[in-house]
Every structure is written in structure tokens, then in C-alpha cells.
Design a protein around this motif. Structure first.
Motif, mmCIF file in Angstrom:
data_model
loop_
_atom_site.group_PDB
_atom_site.id
_atom_site.type_symbol
_atom_site.label_atom_id
_atom_site.label_comp_id
_atom_site.label_asym_id
_atom_site.label_seq_id
_atom_site.Cartn_x
_atom_site.Cartn_y
_atom_site.Cartn_z
ATOM 1 N N GLU A 153 35.670 -51.271 20.951
ATOM 2 C CA GLU A 153 35.154 -50.052 21.558
ATOM 3 C C GLU A 153 34.383 -50.377 22.826
ATOM 4 N N VAL A 154 34.622 -49.616 23.889
ATOM 5 C CA VAL A 154 33.968 -49.883 25.174
ATOM 6 C C VAL A 154 32.683 -49.061 25.274
ATOM 7 N N PRO A 155 31.746 -49.475 26.117
ATOM 8 C CA PRO A 155 30.490 -48.719 26.286
ATOM 9 C C PRO A 155 30.727 -47.350 26.907
ATOM 10 N N THR A 156 29.780 -46.455 26.728
ATOM 11 C CA THR A 156 29.837 -45.118 27.325
ATOM 12 C C THR A 156 30.054 -45.221 28.827
ATOM 13 N N GLY A 157 30.980 -44.430 29.342
ATOM 14 C CA GLY A 157 31.253 -44.421 30.773
ATOM 15 C C GLY A 157 32.318 -45.388 31.224
ATOM 16 N N GLN A 158 32.653 -46.350 30.363
ATOM 17 C CA GLN A 158 33.673 -47.341 30.734
ATOM 18 C C GLN A 158 35.063 -46.849 30.325
ATOM 19 N N VAL A 159 36.070 -47.180 31.129
ATOM 20 C CA VAL A 159 37.441 -46.730 30.866
ATOM 21 C C VAL A 159 38.122 -47.627 29.842
ATOM 22 N N GLY A 160 38.822 -47.008 28.926
ATOM 23 C CA GLY A 160 39.597 -47.743 27.937
ATOM 24 C C GLY A 160 40.676 -46.849 27.362
ATOM 25 N N LEU A 217 46.065 -44.803 15.784
ATOM 26 C CA LEU A 217 47.185 -44.561 16.697
ATOM 27 C C LEU A 217 46.743 -44.912 18.110
ATOM 28 N N TYR A 218 47.456 -45.852 18.719
ATOM 29 C CA TYR A 218 47.177 -46.239 20.103
ATOM 30 C C TYR A 218 48.003 -45.334 21.014
ATOM 31 N N THR A 219 47.313 -44.497 21.776
ATOM 32 C CA THR A 219 47.978 -43.423 22.516
ATOM 33 C C THR A 219 48.632 -43.879 23.819
ATOM 34 N N GLY A 220 48.150 -44.972 24.407
ATOM 35 C CA GLY A 220 48.653 -45.384 25.714
ATOM 36 C C GLY A 220 48.017 -44.613 26.856
ATOM 37 N N ASP A 221 46.981 -43.839 26.559
ATOM 38 C CA ASP A 221 46.283 -43.054 27.579
ATOM 39 C C ASP A 221 44.867 -43.573 27.765
ATOM 40 N N ASN A 222 44.426 -43.670 29.006
ATOM 41 C CA ASN A 222 43.077 -44.132 29.329
ATOM 42 C C ASN A 222 42.112 -42.969 29.477
ATOM 43 N N ALA A 223 40.873 -43.191 29.038
ATOM 44 C CA ALA A 223 39.829 -42.183 29.177
ATOM 45 C C ALA A 223 38.472 -42.869 29.208
ATOM 46 N N ARG A 224 37.445 -42.093 29.494
ATOM 47 C CA ARG A 224 36.059 -42.547 29.393
ATOM 48 C C ARG A 224 35.269 -41.459 28.659
ATOM 49 N N ILE A 225 34.126 -41.821 28.111
ATOM 50 C CA ILE A 225 33.277 -40.890 27.367
ATOM 51 C C ILE A 225 31.934 -40.763 28.075
ATOM 52 N N ASP A 226 31.439 -39.514 28.216
ATOM 53 C CA ASP A 226 30.134 -39.341 28.860
ATOM 54 C C ASP A 226 29.014 -39.433 27.822
ATOM 55 N N ASP A 227 27.780 -39.277 28.272
ATOM 56 C CA ASP A 227 26.625 -39.440 27.389
ATOM 57 C C ASP A 227 26.558 -38.381 26.288
ATOM 58 N N ASP A 228 27.258 -37.243 26.501
ATOM 59 C CA ASP A 228 27.247 -36.174 25.499
ATOM 60 C C ASP A 228 28.438 -36.242 24.543
ATOM 61 N N GLY A 229 29.257 -37.290 24.669
ATOM 62 C CA GLY A 229 30.382 -37.459 23.754
ATOM 63 C C GLY A 229 31.646 -36.734 24.146
ATOM 64 N N TYR A 230 31.729 -36.260 25.385
ATOM 65 C CA TYR A 230 32.940 -35.617 25.878
ATOM 66 C C TYR A 230 33.862 -36.671 26.504
ATOM 67 N N PHE A 231 35.139 -36.554 26.208
ATOM 68 C CA PHE A 231 36.137 -37.495 26.711
ATOM 69 C C PHE A 231 36.724 -36.962 28.024
ATOM 70 N N TYR A 232 36.944 -37.877 28.973
ATOM 71 C CA TYR A 232 37.542 -37.524 30.264
ATOM 72 C C TYR A 232 38.807 -38.351 30.472
ATOM 73 N N PHE A 233 39.933 -37.668 30.592
ATOM 74 C CA PHE A 233 41.208 -38.347 30.805
ATOM 75 C C PHE A 233 41.193 -39.029 32.170
ATOM 76 N N VAL A 234 41.690 -40.261 32.215
ATOM 77 C CA VAL A 234 41.706 -41.030 33.461
ATOM 78 C C VAL A 234 43.131 -41.207 33.980
ATOM 79 N N ASP A 235 43.982 -41.828 33.185
ATOM 80 C CA ASP A 235 45.376 -42.010 33.589
ATOM 81 C C ASP A 235 46.193 -42.459 32.384
ATOM 82 N N ARG A 236 47.472 -42.667 32.597
ATOM 83 C CA ARG A 236 48.374 -43.108 31.540
ATOM 84 C C ARG A 236 48.677 -44.594 31.700
ATOM 85 N N ILE A 237 48.523 -45.300 30.613
ATOM 86 C CA ILE A 237 48.905 -46.703 30.620
ATOM 87 C C ILE A 237 50.425 -46.802 30.727
ATOM 88 N N LYS A 238 51.087 -45.944 29.992
ATOM 89 C CA LYS A 238 52.549 -45.926 30.018
ATOM 90 C C LYS A 238 53.025 -45.436 31.378
#
Length: 524
Positions: free
Chosen positions: A357-364, A396-417
Motif C-alpha cells: 500500500e502506498v502513502p496518501t497522495g502517492q500514485v499506485g 483484483l488488480y485493476t490495472g488502473d492508477n489512482a491516488r487517495i486524498d487525506d479524506d479517503g477519496y480516490f482520484y483516477f490518474v491513468d490506465r496501466i493497460k
């Protein structure tokens, strides 16, 4: 025991029919704006009769049956009639070409095809190459040439008996093909429990009640319409309004006319609606909530909600997650530039390449915890390698990248695939590249998605020709149109002499994207 237990789609149909026999279940508006209606009792009668038709045609438990249909009542009855006898629905895109359908029919080993006369010619040339296919049925057919294949007439003659075939909640009920990073789509196996689970999750996430009416304008062959719209309505005993096709200019007028209260859209249809001449009367509509997937701008979000007096909820899901694991809360703070927070029944995290698991704010990468066959897909049909790669230790590994903010909301970044999102459709770049590479004049091709203000992404192909070969962009596009569904055909082709490559010869698509962006800026 979990919330589903050993319940099946047949059990759900029988339960809701007993509770709401005379209540309207389905409303359908076709292309000519003609309206049709079925109560729960009438729908169950049609489903049971069609089940008998399938059994008489030799369809048995575990058999695959392909649906090549637009949105229509017959799609719904076919789906549940197949589930009624333990057979497996394989829904397909009506825009798919003959070559694409040949692959799906053969890979799925479908023994029966249900389609309409309009699409019949598509299968004529490939019929001899479909060893598993035994019969073709036609829906909404009014001619005299295919009497024995007229599904509606066969239904009318059949007896409405509830089948006695033993079913289990983890029996596969459908197989939805999804494009991957390889050139061939994968068959995602969806069980009875999967369908019921996603109905429960979605209905609770949007506070759906029996008084609500889902509005389905997206294609029924998509997981979105099946999972989130149809199943959420079914599990609570609500009703469903379906249109044959999406219309940006008529969306709110249809919703009001059909009495719809909740709806589902992609980002591209939202932009298409906003692009229409605004009719202030559309603000007076019956919709209370519309959930959507894929990014729109903050300005577009605000404009849509203000113009049409309806709240939007951005969510995230994919065919393999079955349910919607991330969604903005209906009763909490909505951050609609995000894809939301984890929903009931799901645990979601963002991990690095080692699965940590990556830290808050980091993309994974987004990974979703669940149980295959219940809260996640059962697996990919005849593809254990891809299944093992996607489903690892209950995640399930989705193949999609995202980051999480301090309030626990996920932000889509891009597609690994290497995937392109074009107006709500997934397009595998490698699939388009393979078609281009088959042309005798093409030496090599690379396909990327580029930003498009209306359709999320446009498809751009870069092509290197063989020495002493010459072909125009239009000729090559015409070649693609004959072999690919319309939404997979490149929007533009640029001929170049060489590709940027890594030290091991892999094409650097990011460099191509940067070049395209720089060229756009230079020309603006």
C-alpha cells in the motif's frame, strides 16, 4: 451465510413476481418512440415461456448463447430465460464486425445466436466457420421468411412453466467480453451471486426504493446497464425504463415522459447533452440522481447540475469488479472530480508494483478485495493465466492508477493497460494495431489515445509503411472500417519513418503522446 446465500436470478424473479405481479416492471421506447410495457407478472410469463423454447432447442445448463441485440425487451427476457435454465448469456455489441463476432462465437462455443434481421447478413459469410453454432433466432421479426426462427412467435406458442433445473448461486449466468491489452477480448464470467450482489450494493449506495424507476439509455450489453441499473431495480422491486438508443437532445424529455427517477451516463454523453441547444423546460424533469463514470471538468459538472436540476455522482467500476467498489456518497460530501470512496461490501486500496500500500497522495494501482464468483468476477473463460494475473490472494488488480486524498477519496490518474477510452467504449490499442499491421503496405503501427473534448479520447495511429509502398490515410481508414467496430476505427493516421524506442526496441508511446501534444500546441 452472506447477503446472497444460495439465491439465484430465478429465485429473485419468482420472489419479486409474487410480491409485485401487477406492478409495471419494464417500459421500453423504441427508435420510432413507440412505447411498450411489461408488468412483473407479464415479464415472468415471457421468461418462463422463452425458457421452454430454449430447452426445446437443446439449450442445456452451462451452454453459452450469444445475444447480438440493441436495447429491447427481448434482451431482458433472453437474459433471464437463460439464467432460468442455467445457461449462460453472452451479450455483444451490435457495432461489432463479422470478424469480431466470429471470434466471440467460437471462443465462447455458443450454440445459439439471438439477433435481429438487420444484423443477419453479418453472420452469413462466417456461418460455415462457426462449428458450435446450431441455430439463429430473430427477435422483433415481422416477415414470413424465417417463421421457424421467429423468437416472439415461438414464445407465444410455448407453455409458461417454471423450469425445475437445479441452480446454484455461483453458477455462471453471463459472460461479458472486455477488451484487454492483448489483441483478443477476454470473457469475464459473471455468476448469479455476482448479479445479486451488485444489485444490493448499488441499490443501497443510491438509496433506491420500490418507487424508483431506473433510466437505461446505455447499451444493455455493457456491465454498467446490467449491473448498476437493471439489477439494483430488480433487487428492490423497482421499475426500469429503457430506450433503444441514447439521444442527447431527448434525454431529459424521455426521462420525464417515462417517469424515470435515477439514471446512468458516461462522461461523453454528459458532454453531448451539454452541447445541445438548451431547453429550459428540461429543468423540470423527474430525475433525482445520475451516476457517471469517467472524468468531466468541474465547469461541466456545475453546468449540468444547474441546467438540469439533478445531482451527479461519479463512481468507479469495471466488468471484473462486478459491483461498484468506489462511489461518491449520496448522503456525504461529494467530490465529483474524484471517483469516490469505498462502497458497502468492498475494501479498496492503492498499491505499488510490489503490492504494498502506498502513502496518501502517492500514485499506485487500484486493487479491490473480494470473493471470486460472489463479489468479484469468477474468472476469465479459458484463460487461467490472465485470471491468475488479475485475481491474487483475494484481491483484483485493476490495472488502473489512482491516488487517495487525506479524506479517503480516490482520484483516477491513468490506465496501466494500454487502453483507450472512446465515448464510453474500451478500445485496446493492440487490437487496432494488429488490424493495421495486416495491411500489405504497413510495416508497423502504433496506436495511442489523445485528448478529445467530446469523446474523452480520440484514436490516433502512427504508421510506418514498407519501402516502395504508398497508401493514403483514407484508404487505410477504409480498410479498418471493414475489420473493426466503428468505435475502434482510428480518427486519424500519421505516416512516419521511424518510432522512438527503448534500448530493447519497445515503442515509446509516451514520446508519441508528447509529440502529439507539442504539435497541437504549436498549431493552436
Amino acid at each position: 451465510m452472506d447477503i446472497i446465500g444460495n439465491k439465484t436470478l430465478r429465485d429473485l424473479l419468482n420472489e419479486k413476481t409474487a410480491m409485485h405481479r401487477d406492478k409495471t416492471f419494464l417500459l421500453f421506447e423504441d427508435q420510432e418512440q413507440r412505447n411498450f410495457k411489461l408488468t412483473y407478472g407479464e415479464f415472468a410469463d415471457q421468461v418462463n415461456r422463452l425458457s421452454r423454447v430454449f430447452l426445446d432447442l437443446g439449450v442445456t445448463k452451462g451452454n453459452h448463447v450469444t445475444l447480438h441485440l440493441p436495447n429491447c425487451l427481448e434482451f431482458m427476457t433472453s437474459w433471464f430465460a437463460l439464467a432460468n435454465i442455467g445457461a449462460i448469456m453472452v451479450p455483444t455489441n451490435i457495432l461489432s464486425t463479422a470478424d469480431e463476432m466470429e471470434y466471440v462465437l467460437n471462443h465462447s462455443e455458443s450454440i445459439l445466436l439471438i439477433t435481429e434481421e438487420e444484423y443477419l447478413e453479418k453472420f452469413t459469410g462466417i456461418r460455415s466457420r462457426l462449428p458450435h453454432l446450431q441455430e439463429i433466432l430473430l427477435t422483433r421479426y415481422e416477415g414470413d421468411d424465417y417463421v421457424d426462427q421467429n423468437m416472439n412467435q415461438l414464445i407465444a406458442k410455448a407453455k409458461p412453466e417454471i423450469p425445475k433445473i437445479p441452480l446454484d448461486s455461483e453458477d455462471v449466468a453471463a459472460m461479458l467480453y472486455t477488451s484487454g491489452t492483448t489483441s483478443k477480448p477476454k470473457g469475464v464470467q459473471i455468476t448469479h451471486a455476482n448479479y445479486l450482489f451488485t444489485g444490493e450494493v448499488m441499490s443501497k449506495s443510491i438509496r433506491l426504493s420500490p418507487d424508483d424507476r431506473q433510466f437505461i439509455v446505455l447499451p444493455l450489453f455493457h456491465g454498467n446497464a446490467q449491473y448498476y441499473s437493471a439489477m439494483s431495480a430488480f433487487v428492490v422491486g423497482a421499475s426500469i425504463a429503457i430506450t433503444e438508443r441514447f439521444s442527447a437532445s431527448r434525454y431529459f424529455k424521455q426521462a420525464k415522459r417515462l417517469g424515470a427517477t435515477v439514471g446512468s451516463l458516461f462522461a461523453a454523453p454528459i458532454r453531448m447533452i451539454l452541447a445541445q441547444n438548451y431547453d429550459p423546460a428540461d429543468q423540470d424533469n423527474s430525475l433525482r440522481i445520475i451516476w457517471f463514470a469517467q472524468s468531466v471538468t468541474q465547469e461541466q459538472l456545475t453546468m449540468f447540475e444547474d441546467k438540469y436540476n439533478v445531482s451527479l455522482l461519479q463512481m468507479y467500476g469495471m466488468t471484473e469488479t462486478v459491483g461498484v467498489p468506489l462511489m461518491n456518497p449520496i448522503d456525504g460530501i461529494r467530490k465529483n472530480m474524484s471517483i469516490g470512496r469505498p462502497t458497502i461490501g468492498y475494501e479498496v486500496k492503492v498499491v505499488d508494483e510490489e503490492g504494498k500500500e502506498v502513502p496518501t497522495g502517492q500514485v499506485g494501482q487500484i486493487v479491490v478485495k473480494g470473493i471470486p464468483g460472489r463479489t468479484l468476477m469468477k474468472g476469465y473463460f479459458k484463460n487461467p493465466v490472465a485470471t491468475a494475473e488479475a485475481l491474487r490472494d483475494g484481491w483484483l488488480y485493476t490495472g488502473d492508477n489512482a491516488r487517495i486524498d487525506d479524506d479517503g477519496y480516490f482520484y483516477f490518474v491513468d490506465r496501466i493497460k494500454d487502453m483507450i477510452k472512446r465515448a464510453g467504449e474500451n478500445v485496446a490499442a493492440n487490437e487496432v494495431e494488429s488490424v493495421l499491421a495486416e495491411h500489405p503496405s504497413v510495416y508497423e503501427a502504433a496506436v495511442i489515445g489523445i485528448p478529445d473534448p467530446m469523446r474523452d479520447e480520440a484514436i490516433k495511429a502512427y504508421v510506418i509503411l514498407h519501402n516502395n509502398h504508398d497508401i493514403s490515410e483514407e484508404e487505410l481508414l477504409s480498410y479498418c472500417r471493414e475489420r473493426l467496430a466503428k468505435f475502434k476505427v482510428p480518427d486519424s493516421i500519421e505516416f512516419i519513418s521511424e518510432f522512438p524506442r527503448t534500448s530493447v526496441g519497445k515503442i515509446q508511446k509516451q514520446v508519441l503522446r508528447q509529440r502529439n501534444e507539442e504539435g497541437f500546441k504549436a498549431n493552436s
